[in-house]
Design a protein around this motif. Structure first.
Motif, PDB file in Angstrom:
ATOM      1  N   VAL A 270       0.843  -1.203   0.000  1.00  0.00           N
ATOM      2  CA  VAL A 270       0.000   0.000   0.000  1.00  0.00           C
ATOM      3  C   VAL A 270       0.875   1.247   0.000  1.00  0.00           C
ATOM      4  O   VAL A 270       0.670   2.183  -0.782  1.00  0.00           O
ATOM      5  CB  VAL A 270      -0.934   0.017   1.230  1.00  0.00           C
ATOM      6  N   LYS A 273       2.431   2.896  -3.011  1.00  0.00           N
ATOM      7  CA  LYS A 273       1.569   3.694  -3.881  1.00  0.00           C
ATOM      8  C   LYS A 273       1.016   4.923  -3.158  1.00  0.00           C
ATOM      9  O   LYS A 273       0.755   5.953  -3.779  1.00  0.00           O
ATOM     10  CB  LYS A 273       0.409   2.802  -4.321  1.00  0.00           C
ATOM     11  N   ALA A 375      -3.851  -5.709   0.291  1.00  0.00           N
ATOM     12  CA  ALA A 375      -3.410  -4.334   0.042  1.00  0.00           C
ATOM     13  C   ALA A 375      -4.475  -3.570  -0.743  1.00  0.00           C
ATOM     14  O   ALA A 375      -4.788  -2.412  -0.451  1.00  0.00           O
ATOM     15  CB  ALA A 375      -2.091  -4.341  -0.728  1.00  0.00           C
ATOM     16  N   ASN A 376      -5.049  -4.245  -1.716  1.00  0.00           N
ATOM     17  CA  ASN A 376      -6.086  -3.629  -2.537  1.00  0.00           C
ATOM     18  C   ASN A 376      -7.283  -3.207  -1.679  1.00  0.00           C
ATOM     19  O   ASN A 376      -7.835  -2.122  -1.835  1.00  0.00           O
ATOM     20  CB  ASN A 376      -6.523  -4.639  -3.613  1.00  0.00           C
ATOM     21  N   ALA A 377      -7.658  -4.080  -0.752  1.00  0.00           N
ATOM     22  CA  ALA A 377      -8.799  -3.780   0.120  1.00  0.00           C
ATOM     23  C   ALA A 377      -8.481  -2.613   1.052  1.00  0.00           C
ATOM     24  O   ALA A 377      -9.306  -1.717   1.259  1.00  0.00           O
ATOM     25  CB  ALA A 377      -9.182  -5.019   0.927  1.00  0.00           C
ATOM     26  N   TYR A 379      -6.320  -0.203   0.549  1.00  0.00           N
ATOM     27  CA  TYR A 379      -6.298   1.011  -0.270  1.00  0.00           C
ATOM     28  C   TYR A 379      -7.720   1.501  -0.535  1.00  0.00           C
ATOM     29  O   TYR A 379      -8.023   2.690  -0.414  1.00  0.00           O
ATOM     30  CB  TYR A 379      -5.580   0.724  -1.596  1.00  0.00           C
ATOM     31  N   ALA A 380      -8.592   0.569  -0.882  1.00  0.00           N
ATOM     32  CA  ALA A 380      -9.971   0.939  -1.242  1.00  0.00           C
ATOM     33  C   ALA A 380     -10.726   1.515  -0.042  1.00  0.00           C
ATOM     34  O   ALA A 380     -11.390   2.544  -0.156  1.00  0.00           O
ATOM     35  CB  ALA A 380     -10.708  -0.279  -1.804  1.00  0.00           C
ATOM     36  N   TYR A 384     -12.014   5.182  -0.792  1.00  0.00           N
ATOM     37  CA  TYR A 384     -13.385   5.303  -1.290  1.00  0.00           C
ATOM     38  C   TYR A 384     -14.333   5.482  -0.107  1.00  0.00           C
ATOM     39  O   TYR A 384     -14.738   4.516   0.530  1.00  0.00           O
ATOM     40  CB  TYR A 384     -13.759   4.082  -2.136  1.00  0.00           C
TER      41      TYR A 384
END
Lengths: 420, 391
Positions: A270, A273, A375-377, A379-380, A384
């Motif tokens: 995370v 980015k 990591a995607n979760a 970040y989201a 968001y």
């Protein structure tokens, strides 16, 4: 219906989820025409006995005949415990605890117990089973219900004395605690308890599978009954922290079972980015030092904090400042922590390798090893706002419905089945 | 005259690939070509090709007495060209018989009718041109995504020059009235409306293989005996084309049912088969239909809640249409095309949280584990798309 229940800990003096679970469960059972005699090794004061009778094993007067004593001693010591691991602390800590083997000694007419998870744990487990014989003789009950391996021997002895049906309730197995490198002695005690039980309750389908596959129990003997959560009056509002970063919390023991290394790996991904996150790892455990070193090695310590052990009050404070709670457990029979986070309106991300993921909908579920998805979760949820708002509001709504009453209904059904 | 009007919906979305946040700003491939091609080919094999073959045989066998209509979304047609050209050819062969009517819809099976009149009209135009190009037909009847209809949509459709639109014969719209007649928009001389008989349509589409349904097993004779009990001028049987062979597997006997239905209807009942344009040429509208709120053919509620209504859906929906002006003024064909694919209603369907109850149907069409996962993926894509636009 009268139930003789063997537990190891009871609030407020608890060190793991077992005591909390026993409290929620017995409280709900008491509302269902069930009379519970709850046995613990020792009372520490402050236990809530408003709805159930609590009996401390160290208060029980041993009235076994010499012949009975001999028979029971034999039954108890069928397994020589040479070395062991404690259930609710990490691997390294275990090895530091010495196994002082002593034969069962009677001091006057009562036995001494330290309670909790002391150095003498294994000895105490045996002594506890020994006292169970007297308890079974002195009390009137229809069903025996034993929680986790510490109490299985006591349950089996009580069954042998009373001829009443035995339920063992599996909150965790040796495989959850230690992965594949299990302690054979504890495994044997667990298997002995399951083999001698009339019914086995697993806290999740995840655990039920382990019981069936690794302890060779017949399918029909094992029932999954998910834990509930005790409703709390919680109107914590989210507090903006002064650091102006999105706080991602890991709260739990820092042990193999909880997957702290996957949390760090995801943090690194995370941060590569987006530097607006702050990762917090709260708790202690045998992997703590290793994790500190890992964070240093990855050069992410600017955005990573280790808090050490936190009191319940401090945990609540951390949760109120957290933007999300992550539980990347490798193997979690149930996992009550995310429910507590949800009660605090904190969005959660949990591993699919947890029992609680079987009951929750308003959470993000990932495989513990899939740190890309984790990591995607993270970040989201951090980026968001609609997502985090939904998880927070719907999660809180959902957790209110995850009651112990549902679990108690299923357990009462099981009691009735066994009485027939 | 008593008619049966068959309309089949053919649609495939361009599904998104797992698009992680690492990809934002790095990678602009949003679509899962492998999955889309695999699903398209699978459905072609299980449904489109065998059913088209059967329908063609039935049309030839009954020499003008058996007719059907289709709406094929623009995204489905694109996928046939890419992955299964033989499907497109078989639809063309059907259109060439003269017994098959093609309806018009929004190009990307979108919810544009609820967001932007300009975009809605543009997509209808695009679809119309595509139908003309592939099938040499000029559609005169419209059907909106998921049969979504309201007075306002009806007005827009009329403005576009269509004579009639298909809609759901929902109870809350019809009240005591039967769907088995031609209806009309709430205004004088408004658009004509063909309303779905959901009871009989769903007997085939959803209940055909349900063992615990008291109509099971559904035979042609039984179905025709039900038709005969209906007071009707037209019975509109509207359903997903994938009913045949995909939702209802071959093993359920669905193809046998379809194969023998026309002859049973024609020999044992008073019904004949009509295309939508035949119906509007021959029938007079019975009554006006008032639909102040948009409604659809989905789920028990017949509302829009499968696509819109929860915060995830509404947020994603608002965000994609916010980009309209920027997208169009970019005049970048690739950008505009991608934007339209992102409008496909399936994207919002995946974010539906109703699955706690309506689980079975929703799960079937959903490759995401949860609505949260669907939302995250969509928002990641949108983040990248927005970045590209602002460059």
């Amino acid at each position: 219906m009268k139930v003789l229940m063997f537990g190891w800990e009871f609030p407020p003096h608890i060190s793991g989820g077992l005591g909390t679970a026993c409290y929620g469960l017995t409280k709900a059972l008491a509302q269902k025409d069930t009379e519970i005699l709850f046995v613990v090794p020792k009372l520490f004061g402050g236990e809530d006995n408003s709805q159930i009778r609590i009996l401390a094993a160290n208060q029980v007067i041993n009235d076994l005949s010499p012949k009975e004593s001999k028979m029971i001693s034999k039954n108890i010591s069928f397994i020589q415990i040479n070395s062991s691991m404690l259930p609710y602390i990490g691997q390294q800590d275990y090895y530091n605890i010495i196994h002082k083997q002593e034969t069962i000694k009677q001091e006057g007419q009562k036995f001494e117990f330290q309670g909790g998870y002391s150095e003498n744990l294994l000895e105490e487990v045996e002594r506890y089973a020994f006292v169970a014989a007297s308890i079974a003789k002195q009390n009137d009950f229809d069903i025996i219900h034993a929680h986790d391996w510490l109490c299985y021997k006591a349950g089996v002895i009580a069954k042998q004395i009373s001829n009443k049906p035995l339920i063992v309730h599996v909150h965790a197995t040796e495989f959850d605690r230690s992965g594949e490198n299990i302690n054979q002695d504890i495994y044997k005690v667990e298997k002995y308890g399951m083999d001698n039980a009339d019914k086995i309750i697993a806290v999740s389908d995840f655990t039920r599978k382990i019981i069936i596959n690794k302890y060779q129990q017949p399918l029909e003997k094992v029932t999954s009954i998910h834990n509930g959560v005790i409703a709390t009056e919680n109107n914590n509002t989210h507090q903006q922290n002064s650091l102006n970063k999105k706080i991602v919390s890991f709260i739990g023991r820092i042990t193999f079972q909880k997957g702290p290394d996957y949390f760090i790996e995801a943090a690194e991904k995370v941060l590569k980015k987006d530097k607006s996150f702050l990762f917090v790892m709260a708790g202690k455990g045998d992997m703590l030092n290793k994790m500190v070193a890992l964070v240093a090695k990855k050069r992410i310590s600017k955005n990573f904090i280790f808090t050490g052990f936190l009191s319940q009050e401090e945990v609540n404070k951390l949760l109120s400042q957290s933007d999300m709670f992550v539980m990347p457990s490798v193997s979690e029979p149930f996992g009550i922590a995310p429910l507590e986070a949800m009660q605090n309106s904190v969005p959660t991300i949990i591993s699919k390798q947890s029992g609680v993921s079987e009951v929750l909908k308003n959470t993000i579920k990932i495989d513990f090893w899939d740190t890309d998805s984790l990591a995607n979760a993270i970040y989201a949820v951090g980026n968001y706002p609609t997502l985090s708002k939904c998880l927070s509001i719907q999660g809180k709504k959902e957790v209110v419905e995850t009651t112990w009453e549902k679990a108690a209904n299923k357990i009462v059904d099981l009691y009735k089945q066994l009485q027939k | 005259m008593k008619s049966i009007c068959f309309y089949f919906q053919v649609h495939q979305p361009f599904r998104l690939r797992p698009y992680r946040f690492f990809d934002i700003g790095e990678n602009h491939n949003y679509f899962d070509n492998i999955q889309n091609s695999w699903i398209c080919k699978r459905v072609a094999e299980k449904c489109y090709l065998p059913t088209n073959k059967l329908i063609l045989e039935l049309i030839n066998q009954h020499k003008g007495a058996f007719k059907v209509s289709y709406s094929i979304s623009g995204t489905a047609l694109e996928q046939f060209e890419l992955y299964a050209p033989e499907v497109l050819e078989s639809f063309q062969a059907l259109a060439d018989t003269g017994e098959v009517e093609l309806l018009c819809e929004t190009y990307s099976h979108s919810l544009a009718s609820l967001a932007s009149e300009k975009e809605f009209k543009k997509q209808v135009q695009l679809h119309k041109e595509l139908i003309k190009k592939h099938f040499k037909q000029e559609p005169t009847i419209f059907r909106n995504t998921e049969l979504i209809y309201s007075d306002k949509i009806g007005q827009m459709v009329k403005d576009l020059g269509f004579k009639a639109q298909l809609a759901e014969g929902a109870k809350h719209i019809l009240a005591w009235r039967s769907p088995n007649y031609l209806y009309q928009h709430s205004e004088e001389n408004g658009l004509l409306l063909l309303l779905k008989n959901f009871q009989l349509s769903d007997d085939i589409a959803f209940r055909f293989s349900q063992h615990d349904w008291n109509g099971f097993p559904l035979t042609c004779d039984k179905f025709v005996s039900w038709l005969d009990t209906e007071e009707a001028e037209c019975i509109n049987l509207f359903m997903d084309y994938e009913t045949f062979g995909e939702h209802q597997w071959k093993e359920t006997g669905i193809f046998e049912f379809l194969k023998h239905l026309p002859e049973t209807v024609l020999s044992k009942s008073q019904f004949t088969f009509s295309k939508p344009s035949d119906l509007i040429a021959n029938l007079k509208p019975k009554d006006k239909v008032l639909a102040p709120e948009a409604y659809s053919w989905a789920d028990e509620e017949r509302d829009l809640s499968a696509w819109l209504g929860n915060d995830l859906q509404d947020d994603a929906f608002e965000q994609i249409y916010e980009l309209e002006d920027k997208v169009l003024s970019s005049q970048d064909e690739e950008i505009i095309r991608t934007w339209r694919h992102l409008q496909t209603s399936d994207n919002f369907y995946y974010m539906c949280t109703k699955f706690f109850n309506d689980g079975d149907v929703h799960k079937y069409f959903n490759h995401y584990d949860s609505p949260y996962e669907a939302y995250i993926n969509y928002m990641n894509v949108l983040s990248d798309f927005r970045q590209r636009l602002s460059k």
